[in-house]
Motif scaffolding. Structure first.
Motif, PDB file in Angstrom:
ATOM      1  N   ALA A 373       0.827  -1.210   0.000  1.00 23.18           N
ATOM      2  CA  ALA A 373       0.000   0.000   0.000  1.00 23.18           C
ATOM      3  C   ALA A 373       0.857   1.253   0.000  1.00 23.18           C
ATOM      4  CB  ALA A 373      -0.933   0.004   1.198  1.00 23.18           C
ATOM      5  N   PHE A 374       2.006   1.202   0.696  1.00 22.50           N
ATOM      6  CA  PHE A 374       2.865   2.378   0.796  1.00 22.50           C
ATOM      7  C   PHE A 374       3.879   2.449  -0.338  1.00 22.50           C
ATOM      8  CE2 PHE A 374       1.147   2.152   5.044  1.00 22.50           C
ATOM      9  CZ  PHE A 374       1.012   3.484   5.413  1.00 22.50           C
ATOM     10  N   LEU A 375       4.006   1.390  -1.132  1.00 17.30           N
ATOM     11  CA  LEU A 375       4.941   1.414  -2.252  1.00 17.30           C
ATOM     12  C   LEU A 375       4.369   2.184  -3.439  1.00 17.30           C
ATOM     13  CD1 LEU A 375       6.313  -2.250  -2.182  1.00 17.30           C
ATOM     14  CD2 LEU A 375       7.217  -0.214  -1.047  1.00 17.30           C
ATOM     15  N   ALA A 376       3.051   2.191  -3.565  1.00 19.44           N
ATOM     16  CA  ALA A 376       2.414   2.916  -4.666  1.00 19.44           C
ATOM     17  C   ALA A 376       2.649   4.419  -4.515  1.00 19.44           C
ATOM     18  CB  ALA A 376       0.921   2.610  -4.686  1.00 19.44           C
ATOM     19  N   ALA A 464      -6.633   0.261   6.261  1.00 17.98           N
ATOM     20  CA  ALA A 464      -6.721   0.633   4.851  1.00 17.98           C
ATOM     21  C   ALA A 464      -6.715   2.143   4.657  1.00 17.98           C
ATOM     22  CB  ALA A 464      -7.980   0.028   4.232  1.00 17.98           C
ATOM     23  N   ALA A 465      -7.113   2.881   5.708  1.00 20.68           N
ATOM     24  CA  ALA A 465      -7.172   4.342   5.599  1.00 20.68           C
ATOM     25  C   ALA A 465      -5.941   5.025   6.181  1.00 20.68           C
ATOM     26  CB  ALA A 465      -8.427   4.866   6.294  1.00 20.68           C
ATOM     27  N   ALA A 466      -5.020   4.258   6.752  1.00 18.52           N
ATOM     28  CA  ALA A 466      -3.858   4.867   7.405  1.00 18.52           C
ATOM     29  C   ALA A 466      -3.011   5.660   6.415  1.00 18.52           C
ATOM     30  CB  ALA A 466      -3.016   3.793   8.077  1.00 18.52           C
ATOM     31  N   ARG A 467      -2.769   5.082   5.238  1.00 20.13           N
ATOM     32  CA  ARG A 467      -1.935   5.774   4.252  1.00 20.13           C
ATOM     33  C   ARG A 467      -2.579   7.082   3.814  1.00 20.13           C
ATOM     34  NH1 ARG A 467      -1.889   5.260  -1.452  1.00 20.13           N
ATOM     35  NH2 ARG A 467       0.118   5.789  -2.437  1.00 20.13           N
ATOM     36  N   LYS A 493       5.828   4.152  12.442  1.00 18.73           N
ATOM     37  CA  LYS A 493       5.085   5.256  11.818  1.00 18.73           C
ATOM     38  C   LYS A 493       5.971   6.211  11.031  1.00 18.73           C
ATOM     39  CE  LYS A 493       4.807   7.330  16.422  1.00 18.73           C
ATOM     40  NZ  LYS A 493       4.753   6.044  17.157  1.00 18.73           N
ATOM     41  N   THR A 494       7.216   6.427  11.465  1.00 19.52           N
ATOM     42  CA  THR A 494       8.078   7.340  10.712  1.00 19.52           C
ATOM     43  C   THR A 494       8.423   6.763   9.346  1.00 19.52           C
ATOM     44  OG1 THR A 494      10.129   6.447  11.590  1.00 19.52           O
ATOM     45  CG2 THR A 494       9.091   8.199  12.849  1.00 19.52           C
ATOM     46  N   VAL A 495       8.607   5.451   9.275  1.00 22.76           N
ATOM     47  CA  VAL A 495       8.925   4.812   7.998  1.00 22.76           C
ATOM     48  C   VAL A 495       7.748   4.954   7.044  1.00 22.76           C
ATOM     49  CG1 VAL A 495       9.656   2.667   6.898  1.00 22.76           C
ATOM     50  CG2 VAL A 495      10.422   3.192   9.219  1.00 22.76           C
ATOM     51  N   GLU A 496       6.524   4.754   7.567  1.00 26.05           N
ATOM     52  CA  GLU A 496       5.338   4.895   6.725  1.00 26.05           C
ATOM     53  C   GLU A 496       5.171   6.337   6.249  1.00 26.05           C
ATOM     54  OE1 GLU A 496       2.665   1.208   8.484  1.00 26.05           O
ATOM     55  OE2 GLU A 496       2.269   3.248   9.190  1.00 26.05           O
ATOM     56  N   ALA A 497       5.464   7.294   7.130  1.00 22.39           N
ATOM     57  CA  ALA A 497       5.374   8.695   6.727  1.00 22.39           C
ATOM     58  C   ALA A 497       6.393   9.013   5.636  1.00 22.39           C
ATOM     59  CB  ALA A 497       5.584   9.600   7.934  1.00 22.39           C
ATOM     60  N   SER A 498       7.607   8.515   5.806  1.00 26.96           N
ATOM     61  CA  SER A 498       8.628   8.750   4.779  1.00 26.96           C
ATOM     62  C   SER A 498       8.227   8.116   3.452  1.00 26.96           C
ATOM     63  CB  SER A 498       9.982   8.197   5.243  1.00 26.96           C
ATOM     64  OG  SER A 498      10.508   8.971   6.304  1.00 26.96           O
ATOM     65  N   ALA A 499       7.680   6.904   3.501  1.00 33.90           N
ATOM     66  CA  ALA A 499       7.263   6.241   2.266  1.00 33.90           C
ATOM     67  C   ALA A 499       6.135   6.994   1.574  1.00 33.90           C
ATOM     68  CB  ALA A 499       6.825   4.809   2.569  1.00 33.90           C
ATOM     69  N   THR A 563      11.725  -2.240   3.059  1.00 28.10           N
ATOM     70  CA  THR A 563      10.621  -2.985   2.459  1.00 28.10           C
ATOM     71  C   THR A 563      10.565  -4.379   3.073  1.00 28.10           C
ATOM     72  OG1 THR A 563      11.943  -3.919   0.663  1.00 28.10           O
ATOM     73  CG2 THR A 563      10.928  -1.756   0.276  1.00 28.10           C
ATOM     74  N   TRP A 564       9.373  -4.965   3.081  1.00 30.71           N
ATOM     75  CA  TRP A 564       9.222  -6.312   3.643  1.00 30.71           C
ATOM     76  C   TRP A 564       9.884  -7.347   2.747  1.00 30.71           C
ATOM     77  CZ3 TRP A 564       8.707  -6.442   8.419  1.00 30.71           C
ATOM     78  CH2 TRP A 564       7.914  -5.521   9.099  1.00 30.71           C
ATOM     79  N   ALA A 565       9.972  -7.085   1.469  1.00 31.93           N
ATOM     80  CA  ALA A 565      10.670  -8.018   0.591  1.00 31.93           C
ATOM     81  C   ALA A 565      12.146  -8.113   0.976  1.00 31.93           C
ATOM     82  CB  ALA A 565      10.526  -7.568  -0.864  1.00 31.93           C
ATOM     83  N   GLY A 566      12.753  -6.961   1.314  1.00 32.28           N
ATOM     84  CA  GLY A 566      14.139  -6.977   1.771  1.00 32.28           C
ATOM     85  C   GLY A 566      14.290  -7.706   3.090  1.00 32.28           C
TER      86      GLY A 566
END
Length: 584
Positions: A373-376, A464-467, A493-499, A563-566
């Protein structure tokens, strides 16, 4: 999402046990906890009813519902006008509101000859709050009416002193290659915390790597947190979450370790995993280590927080001198040393593990990361606000956070900084999305500072609404207090904000310096400094180009390193070193 059979009778029995224990052990604290979890409309109606009740405990609960903690404490301070029983109830309420000194004063005011079962129970709870394990167990055992509390206190003491379950060796166990079982404290869909989200992301990424993964949660969850209709299994995004739901939980934490190990062993016989993977705290490790030893399979301990410091953060610096804190740190170090593999989230946490005796080369870093969701490509702020229906905030400079609302997050600093900034920035608006025990107090503080109309408190938002809420913010703020737990634990949360390409303004603490590069992905300010935070916000408010640059650099950093893939590749290497490989 699929759900399986619901063991309703067992769940109802477990619910009844949970309620009965709370009512018998600590009815006042139960009332306070319920008041903090009620929907806002219900809470307001309940507070209105309590307005007609006399002072003391009822008034304290009423004020707590409204976020008026100081007024609630003031209603508890006088005790010369009430009898011994009321003083004990006021002591319990004071403890629930974070004032152990006031609780002690009420208990001390009861004459020795009138200190009955309720008094010794309250005194035991006060000792436990202070981390005095021996005194809590001794006081709880004084009166036979407190026998359930006595077992709980003695069990907690024994657990913190190293009680460990031992199971008989399983001689004919044959694991399924590539099958991994994660043993969790809580999970989706019943808990939406960062812990649950991280667990789900890990499980999904491991499945993509070719492992057969599933999870099982602690005994009694989620019935114990208010979901009596829970199924024995939930499937979310193809990931199965199994539940351990006995009709009754063992009394006392040490006996519960044994019960957890036995229930988990039964589940392992059915699922036949080749590896077990669990997380802090040491209660999970006690059960998982015993089962892994019995079945002859490796296990991994993932340190996601410094929970001894989290416990102490709500009690003041003296808590770090208590037996409970000391034993907590010891048990965590033992768990990490005993595991076959150790994972943690950041450099500060790795340093703590190394200081506790774990070799640095044995600790695998798998930091908090972002999923699909955050990669888009993120929406711009105007589009996000329009989708949320915030037309009244079109063109505003919005600062804030999406977070758990607890005291150590320091969100009062954000509100005080906003109050300083508001006179020179009429376009300023503040978003504090999330829920927690500190939320009522923050709402009250915003009104007291005169910025209530500038603030929005939407409560807990769906994952689903966090982003979208991240994207609606111009500057994401993490004003954590300077405490041992916040100096070492890195938040998600900081990582999500940066993404989401939003600049992050954060307290200048070691853990946050791992996530925010000052002047490149965000700005740092001295923890607790309202004026410095106001200046940082003003700087970003005046310079949209700076906001855009910091946000772009933050997103590039997040997509490259978080990323979770990493992370899945790191888990795969760890598991391979323990002899467990994916099957595809």
């Amino acid at each position: 999402m699929l759900r399986a059979r619901r063991p309703l009778l067992r769940s109802l029995a477990l619910t009844a046990q949970t309620v009965r224990e709370h009512l018998a052990d600590d009815p006042v604290l139960l009332a306070l906890q319920i008041s903090r979890r009620l929907p806002r409309a219900v809470s307001e109606r309940a507070a209105a009813v309590l307005t007609r009740a006399p002072g003391g405990v009822a008034a304290a609960v009423r004020h707590e519902m409204r976020g008026e903690r100081e007024a609630g404490l003031a209603s508890l301070e006088r005790a010369d006008d009430v009898g011994p029983a009321a003083r004990v109830h006021r002591a319990d309420a004071a403890l629930g509101l974070g004032r152990p000194d006031l609780a002690a004063a009420h208990l001390d005011s009861v004459p020795v000859g009138l200190r009955a079962a309720a008094w010794t129970a309250a005194a035991a709870r006060l000792a436990a709050h202070r981390g005095d394990l021996d005194e809590a167990a001794r006081l709880a055992a004084v009166h036979p009416r407190n026998r359930h509390l006595a077992r709980r206190m003695a069990g907690e003491r024994d657990a913190f002193r190293g009680a460990t379950p031992v199971l008989a060796r399983e001689r004919s166990y044959a694991p399924v290659p590539g099958r991994v079982l994660h043993v969790l404290t809580n999970s989706l869909p019943h808990t939406g915390s960062g812990y649950a989200q991280r667990s789900h992301s890990i499980l999904r990424s491991l499945r993509e790597e070719g492992f057969a993964v599933s999870a099982v949660t602690r005994p009694g969850y989620p019935v114990q947190v208010g979901v009596p209709w829970a199924a024995e299994r939930d499937v979310v995004d193809g990931v199965a979450y199994h539940r351990l739901l006995p009709a009754r939980l063992a009394q006392g934490q040490a006996d519960r370790f044994v019960q957890h190990a036995e229930l988990l062993a039964d589940h392992v016989r059915r699922e036949r995993p080749a590896l077990l993977h669990t997380t802090t705290h040491f209660a999970n490790a006690a059960a998982v280590g015993a089962v892994a030893d019995a079945f002859g399979i490796p296990w991994v301990y993932e340190v996601r927080g410094q929970l001894a410091d989290t416990w102490a953060a709500a009690r003041g610096p003296e808590a770090r001198e208590s037996e409970r804190y000391r034993r907590f740190v010891e048990r965590e170090a033992e768990a990490a040393a005993r595991a076959d593999g150790v994972v943690t989230l950041g450099e500060g946490m790795r340093e703590r593990l190394v200081a506790g005796g774990v070799a640095g080369s044995d600790v695998v870093l798998c930091p908090n990361a972002v999923g699909e969701a955050f990669l888009a490509e993120p929406p711009d702020a105007a589009a996000a606000r329009a989708e949320l229906g915030w037309d009244d905030w079109a063109g505003a400079f919005v600062v804030g956070t999406v977070s758990s609302i607890v005291d150590y997050e320091g969100l009062d600093t954000l509100l005080r900084a906003a109050a300083l900034l508001a006179p020179r920035r009429p376009d300023l608006r503040v978003l504090i999305a999330g829920d927690g025990v500190a939320l009522p107090g923050l709402k009250s503080l915003a009104a007291e500072l005169g910025i209530g109309p500038l603030c929005r408190f939407p409560g807990r938002v769906p994952r689903a609404a966090a982003r979208l809420h991240h994207a609606a913010i111009d500057a994401f703020v993490v004003p954590r207090r300077d405490l041992p737990v916040t100096r070492s634990v890195t938040p998600m949360k900081t990582v999500e904000a940066s993404a989401t390409a939003r600049p992050v303004i954060a307290s200048d603490l070691p853990a946050l310096r791992e996530l925010v590069e000052d002047g490149h992905t965000g700005l740092l300010f001295p923890a607790g400094d309202d004026a410095a935070l106001a200046d940082a916000l003003d700087l970003l408010g005046e310079d949209p180009a700076l906001r855009a640059r910091l946000g772009a650099e933050g997103r590039a950093w997040a997509l490259e390193t978080r990323t979770w893939a990493g992370n899945a590749r790191r888990y795969r290497e760890l598991y391979a070193g323990l002899g467990v490989h994916p099957t595809r």
